[in-house]
Design a protein around this motif. Structure first.
Motif, PDB file in Angstrom:
ATOM      1  N   THR A 129     -70.576  84.318 -26.408  1.00 14.59           N
ATOM      2  CA  THR A 129     -71.342  83.351 -25.616  1.00 14.59           C
ATOM      3  C   THR A 129     -72.429  82.703 -26.456  1.00 14.59           C
ATOM      4  N   GLU A 130     -73.121  83.518 -27.227  1.00 17.50           N
ATOM      5  CA  GLU A 130     -74.188  83.001 -28.090  1.00 17.50           C
ATOM      6  C   GLU A 130     -73.630  82.014 -29.112  1.00 17.50           C
ATOM      7  N   PHE A 133     -72.653  78.736 -27.461  1.00 14.54           N
ATOM      8  CA  PHE A 133     -73.845  77.943 -27.144  1.00 14.54           C
ATOM      9  C   PHE A 133     -74.375  77.241 -28.387  1.00 14.54           C
ATOM     10  N   TRP A 138     -69.934  74.103 -24.312  1.00 16.83           N
ATOM     11  CA  TRP A 138     -70.575  74.479 -23.056  1.00 16.83           C
ATOM     12  C   TRP A 138     -69.599  75.122 -22.075  1.00 16.83           C
ATOM     13  N   VAL A 141     -69.103  78.676 -22.933  1.00 18.22           N
ATOM     14  CA  VAL A 141     -70.245  79.516 -22.553  1.00 18.22           C
ATOM     15  C   VAL A 141     -70.011  80.115 -21.166  1.00 18.22           C
ATOM     16  N   GLU A 144     -66.959  82.614 -21.084  1.00 19.06           N
ATOM     17  CA  GLU A 144     -67.253  83.937 -21.647  1.00 19.06           C
ATOM     18  C   GLU A 144     -68.072  84.771 -20.664  1.00 19.06           C
ATOM     19  N   MET A 158     -77.410  86.946 -20.940  1.00 19.35           N
ATOM     20  CA  MET A 158     -76.621  85.716 -21.014  1.00 19.35           C
ATOM     21  C   MET A 158     -77.207  84.577 -20.181  1.00 19.35           C
ATOM     22  N   PHE A 161     -78.336  81.230 -21.778  1.00 23.29           N
ATOM     23  CA  PHE A 161     -77.237  80.394 -22.265  1.00 23.29           C
ATOM     24  C   PHE A 161     -76.613  79.600 -21.115  1.00 23.29           C
ATOM     25  N   ALA A 165     -76.414  75.565 -20.640  1.00 25.39           N
ATOM     26  CA  ALA A 165     -75.104  74.895 -20.650  1.00 25.39           C
ATOM     27  C   ALA A 165     -74.873  74.045 -19.407  1.00 25.39           C
TER      28      ALA A 165
END
Length: 314
Positions: A129-130, A133, A138, A141, A144, A158, A161, A165
């Motif tokens: 996810t990181e 991002f 997006w 993100v 995930e 999370m 993020f 997004a």
């Protein structure tokens, strides 16, 4: 039933296709101070910090001060709280301390295995996810995060993020919204549904479009029934090619689709037989095409389909 009557039926099914709401068309993503978050992230805020402190304090106390009379069920409950708070090692230690003769022993053993798998999967999903991002992916993100096990501490990590997004995706959602309304105005509900599915439901536009999914699916089904009826009508006059053209337009995600597939096989066979008879007629090997088709109906059991209640074209 005329075209106008079918249009009235569609209109009665739900309100006519409207223009995009002004608040969606004019509002910039940065102007959404209170974005509607996905259900899996709702409730994570300041209360989460307090929950962590309480869970950590209570968990550490329980780890060293649980009385011998405490049941295995209580230990497992405390271990779960520690796990959700992010105290992975303490949670495992508590679960392992449950006696083998406890009714909760088998459940705790299974929980330990599940917790290990979920914890390392969540850690991997957090990294993915990181990275998504940072690279501006997006949609990835949100995807995930959706695939992350339900562990409170990881979902909290999370959250920034997701909040970053959603405004980016809302810009794209606004563009797709315009196309959705254009296709719906043209009564292309299959195309409109395909575009709606591309809009993340976590965005403000996605939330407001969810009722349209039901409306457009109902209208799509009306169209599918009309196409099937037209195919029956063409088959009744032995225009199997025309019938097949109607059947090929029925969308796969409608209840009518399976019935259409059965008729496609049947009409393809009858079209081949018809062409064979026509060739013989040209060669003078049969008296007339009508006699052969009459014989074919008797031997093959011609069935153009049940005549439905008439549904007019859009």
């Amino acid at each position: 039933m005329t075209k106008d009557e079918l249009s009235q039926q569609l209109a009665a099914n739900s309100p006519a296709v409207e223009k995009p709401p002004m608040e969606l068309a004019e509002t910039e993503p940065s102007e959404h101070p209170s974005l509607k978050l996905p259900l899996f992230l709702t409730g994570m805020g300041v209360a989460m910090t307090n929950y962590n402190l309480v869970a950590i304090s209570w968990g550490l106390y329980s780890l060293f001060h649980v009385s011998p009379s405490s049941s295995g069920e209580n230990l497992l409950q405390i271990a779960r709280a520690q796990y959700q708070a992010g105290n992975f090692d303490q949670a495992l230690a508590l679960a392992k301390s449950i006696p083998t003769d406890s009714p909760a022993y088998e459940e705790s053993t299974a929980a330990i295995l599940q917790w290990r798998r979920d914890w390392f999967l969540a850690a991997a999903k957090f990294k993915a996810t990181e990275q998504a991002f940072q690279e501006g992916r997006w949609r990835d993100v949100l995807e995930e995060v959706r695939q992350t096990p339900d562990i409170t501490v990881w979902r909290k990590k999370m959250l920034p993020f997701v909040l970053g997004a959603i405004p980016k995706l809302e810009v794209e959602a606004q563009q797709l919204l315009q196309q959705v309304h254009q296709l719906a105005a043209q009564k292309d509900f299959t195309g409109a549904l395909a575009l709606i599915k591309q809009i993340p439901p976590e965005t403000p536009t996605g939330v407001k479009l969810q009722p349209k999914l039901i409306e457009y699916r109902q209208k799509q089904q009306i169209q599918a029934e009309y196409l099937l009826q037209q195919a029956y009508n063409r088959a009744e006059v032995r225009d199997f090619q025309g019938a097949l053209r109607y059947l090929s337009q029925i969308p796969p995600d409608t209840p009518t689709y399976q019935q259409a597939q059965v008729k496609i096989v049947e009409y393809q066979q009858k079209q081949l037989f018809k062409e064979k008879v026509e060739r013989k007629v040209k060669l003078g090997k049969v008296v007339s095409y009508q006699r052969q088709t009459s014989f074919e109906e008797t031997t093959l059991g011609f069935n153009p389909g049940v005549v439905w209640q008439e549904v007019n074209p859009l």
